[in-house]
Design a protein around this motif. Structure first.
Motif, mmCIF file in Angstrom:
data_model
loop_
_atom_site.group_PDB
_atom_site.id
_atom_site.type_symbol
_atom_site.label_atom_id
_atom_site.label_comp_id
_atom_site.label_asym_id
_atom_site.label_seq_id
_atom_site.Cartn_x
_atom_site.Cartn_y
_atom_site.Cartn_z
ATOM 1 N N VAL A 17 8.372 25.714 -17.969
ATOM 2 C CA VAL A 17 8.073 26.763 -18.649
ATOM 3 C C VAL A 17 9.508 27.326 -19.279
ATOM 4 O O VAL A 17 9.482 28.492 -19.670
ATOM 5 N N GLY A 18 10.336 26.543 -19.255
ATOM 6 C CA GLY A 18 11.602 26.710 -19.751
ATOM 7 C C GLY A 18 12.687 27.768 -18.963
ATOM 8 O O GLY A 18 13.681 28.444 -19.521
ATOM 9 N N ILE A 19 12.270 27.811 -17.560
ATOM 10 C CA ILE A 19 13.308 28.543 -16.823
ATOM 11 C C ILE A 19 14.473 27.579 -15.966
ATOM 12 O O ILE A 19 13.796 26.336 -15.367
ATOM 13 N N THR A 20 15.653 27.551 -16.204
ATOM 14 C CA THR A 20 16.681 26.777 -15.769
ATOM 15 C C THR A 20 17.364 26.881 -14.539
ATOM 16 O O THR A 20 18.205 26.259 -14.040
ATOM 17 N N SER A 21 17.109 28.271 -14.021
ATOM 18 C CA SER A 21 17.663 28.488 -12.694
ATOM 19 C C SER A 21 17.032 29.304 -11.972
ATOM 20 O O SER A 21 15.934 29.985 -12.291
ATOM 21 N N PHE A 22 17.207 29.346 -10.538
ATOM 22 C CA PHE A 22 16.392 30.251 -9.650
ATOM 23 C C PHE A 22 16.595 31.649 -9.813
ATOM 24 O O PHE A 22 15.665 32.588 -9.545
ATOM 25 N N ALA A 28 12.630 36.807 -14.025
ATOM 26 C CA ALA A 28 11.412 36.684 -14.956
ATOM 27 C C ALA A 28 10.170 37.052 -13.910
ATOM 28 O O ALA A 28 9.342 37.723 -14.628
ATOM 29 N N ALA A 29 10.168 36.861 -12.826
ATOM 30 C CA ALA A 29 9.011 37.302 -11.954
ATOM 31 C C ALA A 29 9.143 38.452 -11.337
ATOM 32 O O ALA A 29 8.151 38.793 -10.782
ATOM 33 N N GLY A 30 10.357 39.143 -11.499
ATOM 34 C CA GLY A 30 10.536 40.532 -10.745
ATOM 35 C C GLY A 30 10.333 40.324 -9.196
ATOM 36 O O GLY A 30 10.170 41.242 -8.525
#
Length: 220
Positions: A17-22, A28-30
């Motif tokens: 989903v294009g997320i590259t780091s924790f 993004a998830a809050g």
């Protein structure tokens, strides 16, 4: 037995989903990075359902898929029943969470309506009388506009009093400059020097709402 590590699985899902780091996933998830760490450790059973819902939404997977992917129960055979029980519990929690969100939305709407109603009551004289007075002023150039001022000032004062808002200083007052609550319009001045209030600022208790705009005092 070594602790399970689902880090790679989580990285794979995030990258899809294009997320590259924790850290980016957390933002993004809050949710906190601690919750991300718990997911990587397979501690999904100990996580709150609202956290799981946020993560499943961002990762674009179903709640069931998220749980089964990162569940420790999947590591040992014979735990299918336990896994299904856990999934059912989470499904029930999801329904309860959705009901709670609906109740919160309804309460927010009710509070907004109550707020609007109380504000309208405070502004009643302004709403009813000001349009008529303004029309009269437009039709009769000789009508003194100063007569309209109480229609505006009085409801506004009542509204501010009801909300606990006070003016910092009246317009035209000469007061010591305080950069914490005053905004100098032009020039420079040292704290404590007298300045003239041009636009009222407001305080709500100890909270600053608007700084009072002030100017230098012109020498006579």
């Amino acid at each position: 037995m070594p602790n399970p590590d689902f880090t790679q699985k989580l990285q794979d899902l995030a990258q899809k989903v294009g997320i590259t780091s924790f850290q980016a996933l957390s933002k993004a998830a809050g949710v906190s990075e601690r919750q991300i760490l718990r997911l990587r450790r397979g501690e999904v059973e100990q996580m709150r359902v609202d956290v799981l819902l946020k993560l499943s939404s961002v990762l674009q997977v179903s709640l069931n898929e998220l749980v089964t992917t990162f569940s420790l129960l999947e590591l040992s055979k014979g735990n299918e029943v336990s896994t299904q029980q856990m999934l059912q519990e989470i499904a029930d929690l999801k329904k309860e969470y959705q009901r709670s969100q609906l109740q919160i939305a309804q309460q927010r709407e009710l509070l907004l309506q109550e707020f609007q109603q109380s504000s309208l009551q405070l502004l009643e004289s302004l709403l009813l009388q000001f349009p008529a007075a303004a029309q009269k002023a437009r039709e009769n150039p000789q009508f003194e506009a100063v007569k309209i001022l109480p229609l505006v000032e009085n409801p506004l004062k009542k509204l501010l009093q009801a909300w606990g808002i006070e003016a910092i200083a009246p317009i035209g007052a000469e007061i010591p400059y305080d950069p914490q609550i005053h905004q100098l319009m032009t020039g420079t001045v040292q704290p404590g020097e007298l300045v003239k209030v041009r636009y009222s600022g407001y305080l709500q208790g100890e909270k600053l709402v608007y700084r009072a705009k002030v100017s230098l005092i012109e020498p006579v």
